[in-house]
Design an enzyme around this catalytic site. Structure first.
Site, short mmCIF file in Angstrom:
data_model
loop_
_atom_site.label_atom_id
_atom_site.label_comp_id
_atom_site.label_asym_id
_atom_site.label_seq_id
_atom_site.Cartn_x
_atom_site.Cartn_y
_atom_site.Cartn_z
N THR A 350 0.90 -1.28 0.11
CA THR A 350 0.19 -0.06 -0.19
C THR A 350 0.80 1.26 -0.06
O THR A 350 1.92 1.22 0.24
CB THR A 350 -0.73 0.08 1.25
N CYS A 351 0.25 2.49 -0.14
CA CYS A 351 0.88 3.76 -0.36
C CYS A 351 0.90 4.35 1.10
O CYS A 351 0.70 5.42 1.16
CB CYS A 351 0.24 4.64 -1.23
N ASP A 352 1.35 3.71 1.92
CA ASP A 352 1.54 4.22 3.15
C ASP A 352 2.77 3.47 4.04
O ASP A 352 3.10 2.31 3.81
CB ASP A 352 0.30 3.58 4.25
N ASN A 390 -6.61 0.26 0.06
CA ASN A 390 -5.90 0.94 -1.30
C ASN A 390 -6.08 -0.24 -2.51
O ASN A 390 -5.19 -0.32 -3.24
CB ASN A 390 -4.32 0.81 -0.83
#
Ligand SMILES: *Cc1c(COP(=O)(O)O)cnc(C)c1O
Length: 400
Positions: A350-352, A390
């Site tokens: 994910t973009c975290d 996501n």
């Protein structure tokens, strides 16, 4: 994404039975777990979670063998997959549920109402009414307001008082949120009786992944004193629920976890401290489901940053590694590659940046599509995964 996906799509070149036989052969053969993983990779896209039925059965039998006088109620929150519940149903297990929805679910799979305990000390009125409707009459509580609620929505229910006990050294602490002061135990059980409920006995939870057997031994000592006090006051108790917490090994070379030795000490304590006619039950979750699970992921990207290789996997913190947050769990990451190892980082898709699994794994150099897998991850993993934060769905669960 589509380029990556196409490399991950592994077309099965063999017939269904051929692959099935291969799985069987390799599970039993010298290839062991890695052979099983290789065979499954031919059939399924990653990420997937393999749950081995044979290990579910083995854990159940280990529990029965070493604590023969204790009836296990599988705490389904650890992993509520229907095939897991069906496996335990077949073995004759009882079940621990924490909500009306979990209750409805195990009933729908064929569990008998008499083999279910509603083991949440705080229950909504709707859920108590549902328990009444479905005749699941066995439940826990740890405070007086809850007793009024139960007596209103389920008069005649059978209740166990959960007492607060030491959780020293357990990975997941539960005594801050749950458990009545043992000093008030007798009076609370008496109050239950006055309100028209049936006071059956006591329960406790020493904390999950409880590696310190002293917690059980001390909790039992405290409980036996309450049993004596109640008996002397003309209200003998019948059931002692020793809860969950039974630990498992998460790492291959982990020391100090020995269920057999713990069970032996607990068994002695039960024999020494309680009357012959007292019935013992337990609520194992992790111990039943954890060792059966193998999570298989693949590398979907790699880079060099902060002086090390970073590998991005197709499963992460928001999905099947959610136990690293909610269960405070650490896992042993393994690869199918061998050879020289390097200090590396593993991250989820994910973009975290929170979705980072480890910053210091000693693993061989990995390439796109390479497998990273984790054993003993069957409990508190897929159960607490998000549905697809996501857009990355959790692993498919496959029972073998
Ligand atoms: C979570 C829970 C369990 C299961 O605990 P494990 O440590 O997984 O064995 C049992 N009983 C209650 C009340 C729980 O909340």
């Amino acid at each position: 994404m589509s380029a990556v996906q196409s490399t991950l799509t592994l077309k099965p070149s063999k017939s269904k039975t051929e692959v099935k036989n291969e799985v069987k052969k390799e599970t039993n053969g010298i290839f062991g777990i890695e052979g099983l993983i290789r065979a499954m990779l031919k059939k399924h896209r990653t990420p997937f979670m393999i749950i081995r039925r044979s290990v579910l059965e083995k854990q159940y039998m280990r529990f029965r063998k070493h604590l023969p006088m204790v009836t296990p109620y599988y705490a389904i929150k650890a992993n509520p997959h229907s095939d897991i519940i069906k496996t335990f149903l077949k073995l004759g297990s009882s079940f621990d549920v924490a909500s009306g929805a979990e209750m409805k679910y195990v009933l729908s799979l064929g569990a008998s109402p008499s083999k279910i305990i509603f083991a949440n000390t705080i229950k909504s009125p709707e859920d108590i009414s549902f328990a009444r409707k479905r005749r699941v009459k066995f439940m826990t509580f740890d405070n007086e307001p809850e007793l009024y609620k139960i007596s209103k929505y389920y008069p005649g229910a059978h209740v166990l008082l959960r007492i607060k006990v030491k959780n020293s050294g357990s990975m997941v602490e539960l005594s801050l949120k749950f458990g009545a002061d043992p000093e008030h135990a007798y009076l609370l059980l008496r109050k239950a009786e006055v309100l028209g409920l049936v006071p059956m006995g006591l329960s406790f939870h020493v904390g999950s992944q409880a590696t310190n057997v002293e917690n059980y031994l001390q909790a039992l000592e405290m409980s036996s004193r309450i049993f004596t006090e109640s008996k002397e006051n003309g209200m003998p108790l019948k059931i002692m629920d020793i809860g969950g917490g039974f630990p498992i090994q998460h790492f291959d070379n982990e020391m100090g976890i020995n269920f057999e030795r713990m069970a032996c000490q607990i068994k002695q304590q039960l024999r020494n401290l309680f009357d012959k006619n007292v019935k013992f039950i337990a609520e194992p979750g992790r111990f039943f489901a954890g060792p059966a699970g193998i999570l298989v992921t693949q590398v979907i990207g790699r880079t060099f940053r902060n002086n090390k290789n970073y590998y991005y996997l197709n499963d992460g913190i928001y999905a099947d590694f959610s136990g690293m947050v909610f269960d405070h769990c650490r896992y042993e990451f393994k690869t199918l590659r061998r050879g020289q190892t390097f200090l590396s980082a593993l991250a989820g898709p994910t973009c975290d940046s929170f979705d980072t699994l480890s910053l210091n794994e000693d693993i061989p150099e990995l390439y796109l599509d390479d497998v990273v897998y984790v054993k003993n991850i069957g409990a508190y993993s897929c159960a607490s995964a998000t549905a697809g934060f996501n857009g990355f769905p959790p692993a498919k669960v496959i029972l073998v």
